[in-house]
Design an enzyme around this catalytic site. Structure first.
Site, PDB file in Angstrom:
ATOM      1  CG  ASP A  16      32.928  60.561  -0.542  1.00 46.88           C
ATOM      2  OD1 ASP A  16      32.399  59.551  -0.041  1.00 46.88           O
ATOM      3  OD2 ASP A  16      33.173  60.675  -1.753  1.00 46.88           O
ATOM      4  CG  HIS A  33      28.746  55.321   8.099  1.00 40.46           C
ATOM      5  ND1 HIS A  33      29.131  56.188   7.100  1.00 40.46           N
ATOM      6  CD2 HIS A  33      28.140  54.269   7.469  1.00 40.46           C
ATOM      7  CE1 HIS A  33      28.769  55.692   5.917  1.00 40.46           C
ATOM      8  NE2 HIS A  33      28.172  54.526   6.117  1.00 40.46           N
ATOM      9  CD1 TRP A  65      16.210  59.199   1.152  1.00 41.10           C
ATOM     10  CD2 TRP A  65      16.089  57.865   2.942  1.00 41.10           C
ATOM     11  NE1 TRP A  65      15.841  59.975   2.235  1.00 41.10           N
ATOM     12  CE2 TRP A  65      15.755  59.172   3.349  1.00 41.10           C
ATOM     13  CE3 TRP A  65      16.082  56.850   3.907  1.00 41.10           C
ATOM     14  CZ2 TRP A  65      15.424  59.503   4.653  1.00 41.10           C
ATOM     15  CZ3 TRP A  65      15.755  57.179   5.216  1.00 41.10           C
ATOM     16  CH2 TRP A  65      15.425  58.490   5.572  1.00 41.10           C
ATOM     17  CG  LEU A 127      29.524  77.224  13.422  1.00 44.48           C
ATOM     18  CD1 LEU A 127      30.361  77.761  12.259  1.00 44.48           C
ATOM     19  CD2 LEU A 127      30.095  75.878  13.906  1.00 44.48           C
TER      20      LEU A 127
HETATM   21  C1  FPP Z   1      30.278  59.247   2.911  1.00 45.98           C
HETATM   22  O1  FPP Z   1      30.980  58.079   3.165  1.00 45.98           O
HETATM   23  C2  FPP Z   1      29.515  59.778   4.009  1.00 45.98           C
HETATM   24  C3  FPP Z   1      28.167  59.675   4.202  1.00 45.98           C
HETATM   25  C4  FPP Z   1      27.251  58.796   3.464  1.00 45.98           C
HETATM   26  C5  FPP Z   1      27.458  60.470   5.166  1.00 45.98           C
HETATM   27  C6  FPP Z   1      28.278  61.255   6.147  1.00 45.98           C
HETATM   28  C7  FPP Z   1      27.939  60.769   7.489  1.00 45.98           C
HETATM   29  C8  FPP Z   1      28.736  60.919   8.553  1.00 45.98           C
HETATM   30  C9  FPP Z   1      30.007  61.652   8.511  1.00 45.98           C
HETATM   31  C10 FPP Z   1      28.340  60.316   9.850  1.00 45.98           C
HETATM   32  C11 FPP Z   1      27.131  60.892  10.504  1.00 45.98           C
HETATM   33  C12 FPP Z   1      27.084  62.380  10.586  1.00 45.98           C
HETATM   34  C13 FPP Z   1      26.501  63.111  11.574  1.00 45.98           C
HETATM   35  C14 FPP Z   1      26.321  64.564  11.410  1.00 45.98           C
HETATM   36  C15 FPP Z   1      26.034  62.522  12.834  1.00 45.98           C
HETATM   37  P1  FPP Z   1      30.734  56.858   2.203  1.00 45.98           P
HETATM   38  O2  FPP Z   1      29.987  55.813   2.958  1.00 45.98           O
HETATM   39  O3  FPP Z   1      30.079  57.303   0.936  1.00 45.98           O
HETATM   40  O4  FPP Z   1      32.202  56.424   1.922  1.00 45.98           O
HETATM   41  P2  FPP Z   1      32.749  55.605   0.668  1.00 45.98           P
HETATM   42  O5  FPP Z   1      32.564  56.485  -0.538  1.00 45.98           O
HETATM   43  O6  FPP Z   1      34.187  55.389   1.011  1.00 45.98           O
HETATM   44  O7  FPP Z   1      31.968  54.334   0.592  1.00 45.98           O
END
Ligand code: FPP
Length: 242
Positions: A16, A33, A65, A127
């Site tokens: 997160d 991201h 989504w 793993l």
């Molecule tokens: C949270 O950050 C993270 C996600 C919504 C998804 C996690 C995705 C990745 C780490 C990138 C892609 C992963 C792979 C495996 C290729 P947020 O956007 O909710 O952060 P915020 O709470 O600060 O807005």
């Protein structure tokens, strides 16, 4: 931590803070991201190097989504890149890759890449790397309950025979041990519909670091913190020897 026996068997991570990481730098959320994918690579490599048995990463929730379509499509582009570019390394490093989650909503080319990765790594013995992708624990639990109810209605299953173990065998994590440790980055302290059943006795480590900054050193620190915990699984602590 050098000794494999002091490691948790299964570590799950709620990644997160990508958006906040970008905001702090006056960058678009998409940049957070992108940086998040680099952190995924670093943590997967660290897990392989320390000979961790199972790592599960919450990559995309069934609720994600609801984000703006531009953000969803950017994230899907990152999954395309990851699953097309990184599987060779996973194959070479003896990683067994799988996803848990709903396989009916994502684009067919992404699902094809995922299934190709699962097939190519299915014989690997290192793993166990699981991506929770279009995953929601309530949906997972409801699907297991539905499947068992259907079997009961058709006479193939005696409802009296249902146990926590037989129920767990219907979840998408069947075959994986429950997570010993769940890490969440970015200072938030909630499960967000992640592994609700499997987390019954998990230990939690919450770190303030935003996901893109989460380093292998901090990962090792979280595992060290886990080794200090006393896990009782509802029982009492052993009496000290007099
Ligand atoms: C949270 O950050 C993270 C996600 C919504 C998804 C996690 C995705 C990745 C780490 C990138 C892609 C992963 C792979 C495996 C290729 P947020 O956007 O909710 O952060 P915020 O709470 O600060 O807005």
């Amino acid at each position: 931590m050098a000794e494999t026996e002091s490691l948790p068997r299964h570590v799950a991570i709620i990644m997160d803070g990508n958006g906040r990481w970008a905001k702090k730098r006056h960058l678009p959320r998409a940049a957070g991201h992108v940086a998040g994918v680099s952190a995924v690579r670093n943590i997967v490599r660290a897990a392989i190097d320390m000979q961790l048995s199972c790592l599960t990463l919450y990559a995309f929730s069934s609720e994600n989504w609801k984000r703006p379509p531009t953000e969803v499509s950017h994230l899907m582009g990152l999954f395309r890149t990851y699953f097309s570019e990184d599987v060779d390394e996973l194959v070479a490093r003896n990683v067994r890759m799988r996803i848990i989650g709903n396989r009916s909503r994502a684009a067919s080319d992404i699902l094809a890449m995922i299934e190709d990765g699962e097939r190519r790594t299915s014989g690997n013995t290192g793993l166990n790397l699981t991506f929770a992708f279009d995953y929601g624990a309530q949906e997972e639990i409801a699907a297991a309950a539905r499947a068992m109810a259907e079997e009961a209605v058709s006479g193939q299953l005696d409802p009296k025979s249902i146990t926590p173990e037989s129920f767990a065998a219907r979840l998408s994590t069947r075959g994986l041990p429950d997570p010993d440790l769940i890490i969440r980055t970015s200072g938030e302290r909630r499960l967000s519909n992640f592994l609700l059943w499997q987390a019954a006795y998990s230990e939690f480590v919450f770190v303030e670091t935003l996901w893109p900054d989460f380093s292998p050193a901090q990962f090792r620190e979280a595992l060290e913190a886990y080794t200090q915990r006393e896990r009782r699984f509802g029982a009492l602590s052993p009496e000290p020897v007099a």
